[in-house]
Design an enzyme around this catalytic site. Structure first.
Site, mmCIF file in Angstrom:
data_model
loop_
_atom_site.group_PDB
_atom_site.id
_atom_site.type_symbol
_atom_site.label_atom_id
_atom_site.label_comp_id
_atom_site.label_asym_id
_atom_site.label_seq_id
_atom_site.Cartn_x
_atom_site.Cartn_y
_atom_site.Cartn_z
ATOM 1 N N HIS A 163 87.584 -19.774 52.024
ATOM 2 C CA HIS A 163 86.787 -19.949 53.006
ATOM 3 C C HIS A 163 88.472 -21.319 53.798
ATOM 4 O O HIS A 163 88.819 -21.509 52.576
ATOM 5 C CB HIS A 163 86.174 -21.256 52.408
ATOM 6 N N GLU A 221 87.606 -24.507 54.288
ATOM 7 C CA GLU A 221 87.880 -25.340 52.964
ATOM 8 C C GLU A 221 88.336 -25.421 51.889
ATOM 9 O O GLU A 221 89.262 -26.419 51.302
ATOM 10 C CB GLU A 221 86.716 -25.803 52.664
ATOM 11 N N CYS A 231 79.372 -23.922 53.402
ATOM 12 C CA CYS A 231 78.658 -23.619 52.963
ATOM 13 C C CYS A 231 77.713 -23.723 52.157
ATOM 14 O O CYS A 231 78.826 -24.157 50.902
ATOM 15 C CB CYS A 231 79.174 -21.902 53.072
ATOM 16 N N CYS A 280 81.341 -23.277 49.082
ATOM 17 C CA CYS A 280 82.635 -24.738 49.831
ATOM 18 C C CYS A 280 81.587 -26.292 49.540
ATOM 19 O O CYS A 280 82.951 -26.556 48.764
ATOM 20 C CB CYS A 280 82.471 -24.656 50.972
#
Length: 393
Positions: A46, A48, A76, A79
């Protein structure tokens, strides 16, 4: 956030979900990244996580004390965990994520005082731009999937779209998806940048999403994302030929498939008339949906002595004879035309006979009633009361 959006646009060009992130410390960008889950075949890639890794390498420390993360989508669970471990001072995100967001949309991990680190959160920064980018991406993705999907099943019919030429607004905001049985389902999906609740609108049978047209703008103005599928057999959706197929459970499963395809988790379900039987199954079969359901009986109550006028459209008389005329009794000519549009001849009308299925005989009482309402046509008083009821729940 503008720099994070630039990263998100790069992700979109690469075929990734458009999410971007940057890490800032002492006013300087020390790392930036975008989603790369598909590119790297890595579920942890992801934006992040990659940005945090880059920042840690830049600083030579796995702790990022005093640093700030700017990301275009609410973090999420994965993260959020990485953010806690990195000891970030602040997280700023753009669009809320009603499916996996952990900064208040689904769960607020950042507000749990039991955790040993507390990161300050600011949400909704450049929300409109971030949301629009994601919405456009997923709409284009669904359109591509629909174009590649299987053709019309042999045991179904599909009303030509020319029959709906007078309803350009619904066609403009509509999209097609397929349920698990392979029937193509048409759905209206509308929202504004400020929508933070999703209402699933299930029309009465044998009508279609046109029934919600007077409600669209009031619902959008009240902060709802409006998702209104045409049930199989109705509207622009495929029409299974077998009358026995048209049960409340089959219709409910198709609605659930549409929600999964559109990544929809409704906060409210509005079911009109016979669709209340469908809504009961939808709400009961999904674990984890905290849904406020409103069942509203606004179907016409036909008078046996009332003159049975045939709609002026080119509709086969066999479709509308006998008991089927009850669905048109008392309606304006304009509404009759709209309800007749999906059924160019009797062969398309299996859903009408399907309403005799026992599963439609058990309906909950209407939870919203307006004195004197005997028609599916919604007036200003009914709309005002309905919006007030939805906002109250």
């Amino acid at each position: 956030m503008s720099l994070a959006l630039a990263q998100a646009r790069e992700a979109e060009l690469a075929g990734e979900v458009p999410v971007g992130a940057v890490v800032v410390k002492d006013g300087e960008v020390i790392a930036s990244s975008r989603n790369r889950t598909r590119e790297w075949n890595d579920p942890t890639a992801h934006a992040e996580v990659i940005a945090l890794r880059g920042a840690a390498q830049r600083l030579g420390n796995h702790r990022l004390d005093g640093a700030e993360l700017f990301v275009t989508l609410e973090p999420c669970p994965m993260c959020s965990g990485a953010i806690f471990h990195s000891r970030l001072a602040r997280v700023v995100f753009g669009a809320h994520d009603p499916k996996t967001g952990c900064a208040g949309s689904v769960i607020d991990l950042f507000g749990m005082r039991q955790l040993n680190h507390h990161t300050h959160v600011t949400g909704g920064v450049m929300r409109q731009e971030c949301s629009a980018l994601l919405q456009d991406f997923f709409q284009a993705s669904r359109a591509h999937q629909a174009a590649q999907a299987q053709p019309l099943r042999q045991d179904a019919l599909r009303t030509p779209e020319i029959a709906f030429a007078a309803y350009a607004e619904l066609l403009q905001h509509g999209l097609f998806t397929y349920d698990r049985e392979g029937f193509r389902v048409h759905c209206i999906d509308r929202s504004t940048a400020f929508a933070d609740k999703t209402i699933l609108c299930i029309h009465d049978l044998p009508y279609w999403s046109h029934q919600f047209l007077p409600l669209m703008e009031p619902l959008l103005a009240a902060g709802f994302r409006v998702v209104a599928p045409d049930l199989p057999g109705c509207g622009l959706s495929d029409k299974p030929k077998k009358k026995s197929w048209h049960s409340a459970s089959a219709q409910a499963q198709s609605v659930l498939d549409v929600c999964n395809s559109l990544n929809v988790v409704p906060s409210h379900v509005l079911a009109l008339g016979a669709a209340s039987a469908v809504a009961q199954i939808v709400c009961a079969d999904v674990v984890g949906w905290d849904v406020h359901s409103v069942h509203m009986q606004v179907a016409p109550q036909p008078d046996a002595k009332q003159t049975q006028a045939r709609p002026s459209g080119a509709v086969d008389a066999a479709v509308w004879n006998g008991r089927r005329m009850e669905f048109l009794a008392g309606l304006s000519a304009q509404t009759q035309e709209a309800l007749a549009a999906p059924f160019p001849d009797a062969g398309f009308a299996a859903v009408l006979d399907g309403l005799a299925h026992p599963s439609f005989s058990q309906r909950p009482p209407a939870t919203l009633q307006v004195a004197g309402t005997q028609t599916i046509e919604m007036d200003a008083v009914l709309i005002e009361r309905l919006i007030a009821e939805l906002l109250r729940r």
